[in-house]
Design a protein around this motif. Structure first.
Motif, PDB file in Angstrom:
ATOM      1  N   GLU A  18      -2.337   5.294   1.941  1.00 57.47           N
ATOM      2  CA  GLU A  18      -3.145   4.120   2.314  1.00 57.47           C
ATOM      3  C   GLU A  18      -2.659   3.480   3.615  1.00 57.47           C
ATOM      4  O   GLU A  18      -3.454   3.022   4.429  1.00 57.47           O
ATOM      5  CB  GLU A  18      -3.110   3.087   1.188  1.00 57.47           C
ATOM      6  N   TRP A  59      -8.340  -6.003  -0.143  1.00 60.34           N
ATOM      7  CA  TRP A  59      -8.508  -5.810  -1.590  1.00 60.34           C
ATOM      8  C   TRP A  59      -7.355  -5.048  -2.189  1.00 60.34           C
ATOM      9  O   TRP A  59      -6.959  -5.294  -3.333  1.00 60.34           O
ATOM     10  CB  TRP A  59      -9.834  -5.114  -1.879  1.00 60.34           C
ATOM     11  N   LYS A  60      -6.791  -4.128  -1.393  1.00 60.00           N
ATOM     12  CA  LYS A  60      -5.633  -3.391  -1.908  1.00 60.00           C
ATOM     13  C   LYS A  60      -4.460  -4.337  -2.103  1.00 60.00           C
ATOM     14  O   LYS A  60      -3.715  -4.247  -3.080  1.00 60.00           O
ATOM     15  CB  LYS A  60      -5.256  -2.276  -0.941  1.00 60.00           C
ATOM     16  N   MET A  75       0.845  -1.195   0.000  1.00 62.37           N
ATOM     17  CA  MET A  75       0.000   0.000   0.000  1.00 62.37           C
ATOM     18  C   MET A  75       0.879   1.244   0.000  1.00 62.37           C
ATOM     19  O   MET A  75       1.995   1.220   0.520  1.00 62.37           O
ATOM     20  CB  MET A  75      -0.904  -0.002   1.240  1.00 62.37           C
ATOM     21  N   ASN A  98      -5.041  -6.654  -4.999  1.00 61.24           N
ATOM     22  CA  ASN A  98      -4.799  -5.925  -6.233  1.00 61.24           C
ATOM     23  C   ASN A  98      -3.352  -6.083  -6.703  1.00 61.24           C
ATOM     24  O   ASN A  98      -3.078  -6.122  -7.902  1.00 61.24           O
ATOM     25  CB  ASN A  98      -5.129  -4.448  -6.001  1.00 61.24           C
ATOM     26  N   ARG A  99      -2.419  -6.191  -5.739  1.00 58.16           N
ATOM     27  CA  ARG A  99      -1.007  -6.341  -6.095  1.00 58.16           C
ATOM     28  C   ARG A  99      -0.675  -7.773  -6.499  1.00 58.16           C
ATOM     29  O   ARG A  99       0.340  -8.012  -7.133  1.00 58.16           O
ATOM     30  CB  ARG A  99      -0.107  -5.964  -4.918  1.00 58.16           C
ATOM     31  N   LYS A 111     -10.836  -3.711   3.809  1.00 52.06           N
ATOM     32  CA  LYS A 111     -10.439  -2.797   2.732  1.00 52.06           C
ATOM     33  C   LYS A 111      -8.995  -3.056   2.301  1.00 52.06           C
ATOM     34  O   LYS A 111      -8.676  -3.090   1.124  1.00 52.06           O
ATOM     35  CB  LYS A 111     -10.560  -1.349   3.230  1.00 52.06           C
ATOM     36  N   SER A 112      -8.138  -3.246   3.304  1.00 50.90           N
ATOM     37  CA  SER A 112      -6.725  -3.463   2.986  1.00 50.90           C
ATOM     38  C   SER A 112      -6.544  -4.765   2.214  1.00 50.90           C
ATOM     39  O   SER A 112      -5.672  -4.870   1.353  1.00 50.90           O
ATOM     40  CB  SER A 112      -5.893  -3.491   4.261  1.00 50.90           C
ATOM     41  N   TYR A 143      -4.801   3.174   6.866  1.00 50.64           N
ATOM     42  CA  TYR A 143      -5.075   1.845   7.431  1.00 50.64           C
ATOM     43  C   TYR A 143      -4.871   1.851   8.940  1.00 50.64           C
ATOM     44  O   TYR A 143      -5.749   1.469   9.698  1.00 50.64           O
ATOM     45  CB  TYR A 143      -4.163   0.804   6.782  1.00 50.64           C
TER      46      TYR A 143
END
Ligand SMILES: Nc1ncnc2c1ncn2[C@@H]1O[C@H](COP(=O)(O)OP(=O)(O)OP(=O)(O)O)[C@@H](O)[C@H]1O
Ligand SMILES: [Mg+2]
Lengths: 312, 385
Positions: free
Chosen positions: A96, B8-9, A92, B12-13, B5-6, A100
């Protein structure tokens, strides 16, 4: 003064190694407490026990007068942590990451947005919001680590060696930041093995050695605990042993060493020590170079209390 | 929902590899499986594989007659009056026959002496599939006889043994209608998932779980006011939704490829079976995330587990071809039960529902076992730290 933290008789063993040996600590609200000790003295272990990350063998830990347990979420809400090892998500970006960690405490979206922006401004990462941690230099990464720890505006913040491997300029910025947090009302626990840093920002200092609390006090109080009040150093070429012995007997002097053409005399008390040294040198017609008078440092305190130097 | 939420982030990677496997699967599906499906059912494919052939037997031995009767059994024999080039070419051209077999004098003796070349002559239009199939059958027969002769049998017994052996094989290749070995494309589509899902989920999910398991991050998160149980729940929710999403894509692929066949009882069972197996795949991902030290090792695990199971459990190779020992081992692997369920679903009749559900139940047990195993390892690691 109310106590933010009270640690009594804490014992922590790693198998045969006693990392904390009946360690006691009291942290008052609003102060910056420095935990000063060489590598392996138990600073990180102390913090991890206080944070309930580690179980301990004996002792009691109170935070804001409540017992601290792994599920004391009400207490944890007020705590900020900046770990010795950088703990951020490589996947992130800067924004972000801060969002978080802030979100682990602050649920309200708008408030969080404001807090995250403030934290970014606080550590000066405005130009790096979209950067992934891998793209940041060591110093910037440390600043991100700090931002993640303090964004939720905690009342009690732990900093475990936040300046390791940071250049002097960034280091000063970090120290300034910690002072600013403290001015805004946060109580701070700061660990380091750099005595200059601790001396610079801490209101009170605990000297740790081998898992024990070796001494506590303000830097002035600590310095009063030891015999040394002044050390005078003089550059002299080829000084005779006879003169060294005589100077050692000057009023208030208690020891003298001569090495590498430097004479160092330690005094305990007395107001005119420097004058007496210079008078003696003139009287004997001994030529000399630079002269320094030094007040005792925390290193001297450490040396006297534990019998060893703070730094190798 | 900060942790959710994290997730999905981070996903994504790591999504690249997952999309790659999904694409491979879809490419295989739309380029190889579907084009073979010319709208024929198994029965039509079976008849179209029979060659029409004529025979001129100049040997008249027991061996030549046995050969003819064998070929007659699997192909269609056509009477031709004269063995002359013109007649044969006319018949071939008009497609009245696909090929002509000429058995010269001395065939029986040569065969008994173990000669392998020049035993018979074949006249056919070059390169037609059907004549090649005929030739393959012929050669198989001759090779079998040869093998029995080499093993020390006399020619009469060798021919008898060859007949019995090949008749069994024929049963497999040209089954009666309703026999389990004729599989539709839908079967291949879902059965193939036995490999794809494991590979895709382990490579896609395990690295994400490993991020949350990093010591520094874990400790840092545990200092926070976010309850542990919520952290775990949110990660679990992310993982389950990923699984459902992938399943949805696969169902969409099936709808495009097989249309209405997906919305039938057997289609529904296929989908249910896929969801059960998805849980197995996620179980593997969880286990691997606790075993592997880095992403390279995750990839290694993913390949070993998915390919190993695919070869042993009837996904890349039909179980009929596998040895008894292999099948015995395969019982201890979830892909076997997945594949077994697929096979039964393909020929689903109401009576078989119990067996199919049992297979799925066993898959779920495997999934649970994998999760428990992963949790045990994770706990052991924590105590050692
Ligand atoms: N997980 C562990 N297992 C065994 N021993 C440990 C473990 N963690 C720390 N120790 C030992 O406990 C002692 C105290 O370690 P700790 O990390 O608390 O020191 P520190 O004061 O933070 O040192 P540093 O300045 O290097 O960070 C050391 O002797 C260390 O080797
Ligand atoms: Mg430490």
């Amino acid at each position: 003064m109310a106590l933010a933290i009270k640690v009594s008789n804490l014992v922590k063993r790693y198998k045969d190694l006693v990392a904390l040996d009946h360690f006691n600590l009291e942290v008052e609200e609003g102060e910056i407490l420095g935990l000063l000790g060489p590598n392996g003295s138990g600073k990180t272990t102390t913090i991890n026990c206080i944070l309930s990350l580690l179980s301990y063998d004996k002792g009691e830990i109170l935070i804001f007068d409540q017992e601290m347990k792994p599920d004391s979420y009400e207490i944890k809400k007020n705590i900020g942590v900046v770990m010795q090892n950088v703990a951020v998500f490589d996947e992130m970006n800067v924004y972000e990451n801060i969002d978080y960690f802030c979100g682990l405490y602050i649920q309200d979206k708008n408030l969080r947005k404001q807090y995250v922006e403030e934290a970014i401004a606080f550590v000066g990462l405005e130009d790096y919001k979209k950067f992934l941690p891998k793209k940041l230099s060591g110093g910037l990464l440390r600043r991100l680590n700090i931002a993640c720890g303090i964004a939720h505006k905690p009342k009690l913040i732990f900093f475990d060696e936040p300046t390791v491997a940071v250049d002097p300029q960034s280091r000063n910025q970090i120290l300034e930041g910690i002072l600013a947090l403290n001015r805004n009302g946060a109580t701070i626990i700061y660990t380091s093995h750099y005595m200059e840093e601790v001396e610079q920002i801490c209101t009170r200092i605990v000297i740790m050695d081998n898992g024990k609390n070796a001494a506590v006090g303000t830097k002035e109080e600590l310095k009063k605990m030891i015999k040394n009040t002044e050390s005078i150093s003089v550059e002299i070429l080829g000084l005779a042993q006879e003169d060294i012995d005589t100077m050692k007997r000057l009023p208030h002097a208690y020891s003298a060493e001569y090495a590498d053409n430097h004479l160092k005399i330690n005094f305990s008390g007395g107001k005119h020590n420097l004058v007496r040294v210079l008078e003696y040198l003139q009287e004997k017609n001994i030529p000399f170079g630079r002269v320094y008078s030094e007040l005792p440092t925390l290193n001297d305190v450490f040396l006297e209390i534990t019998g060893k130097a703070l730094r190798d | 929902m900060q942790v959710f939420k994290s997730y999905w982030k981070i996903l994504n990677r790591y999504k690249g590899q997952m999309i790659m496997y999904l694409s491979i699967f879809m490419v295989v599906l739309f380029c190889f499986i579907i084009p073979n499906d010319m709208g024929e059912d198994g029965e039509n494919q079976y008849t179209s594989m029979k060659a029409k052939f004529a025979v001129f037997d100049y040997d008249h031995s027991a061996a030549s007659e046995a050969l003819i009767s064998y070929l007659e059994g699997i192909h269609i024999i056509v009477e031709l009056k004269e063995d002359d080039t013109e007649t044969i070419q006319d018949e071939l051209f008009n497609r009245n026959i696909d090929c002509v077999l000429r058995i010269p004098e001395g065939f029986g003796e040569k065969l008994a002496n173990g000669e392998q070349t020049g035993l018979v002559e074949i006249v056919a239009i070059m390169g037609t599939t059907i004549s090649m199939l005929f030739e393959t059958d012929l050669n198989t027969y001759l090779n079998f006889v040869n093998a029995y002769l080499l093993a020390g049998y006399d020619s009469k017994i060798a021919i008898e043994h060859t007949d019995t052996a090949l008749n069994q094989q024929v049963d497999v290749r040209l089954p009666e209608q309703g026999d389990t070995s004729v599989m539709g494309n839908r079967y291949y589509y879902f059965n193939y998932l036995g490999w794809v899902l494991i590979c895709m989920m382990v490579i896609g999910i395990a690295p994400i779980l490993m991020v949350y398991n990093k010591k520094n991050l874990k400790e840092r998160v545990h200092c926070s006011a976010y309850p542990f149980s919520r952290i775990h729940q949110e990660i679990l929710l992310g993982v389950v939704l990923t699984g459902i999403g992938i399943c949805a894509v696969i169902i969409a692929g099936a709808v495009i490829a097989f249309q209405g066949d997906v919305f039938s009882a057997s289609g529904g069972l296929y989908i249910l079976n896929m969801f059960s197996y998805m849980l197995v795949a996620l179980g593997f991902a969880f286990l691997v995330s606790n075993l592997a030290a880095n992403v390279e090792i995750v990839n290694m695990f993913a390949n070993v587990i998915s390919l190993g199971m695919a070869f042993l459990c009837g996904i890349f190779v039909p179980t009929e071809v596998l040895g008894k020992g292999v099948i015995a081992i395969a019982h201890f692997l979830p892909a076997y039960w997945y594949s077994q369920a697929c096979g039964r679903i393909e020929h689903y009749t109401n009576g078989a529902l119990g067996e199919i559900l049992t297979c799925m139940g066993i898959e779920l047990l495997f999934a649970a076992t994998l999760v428990v195993l992963g949790m045990t390892i994770s706990r052991k690691k924590r105590v050692e730290a």
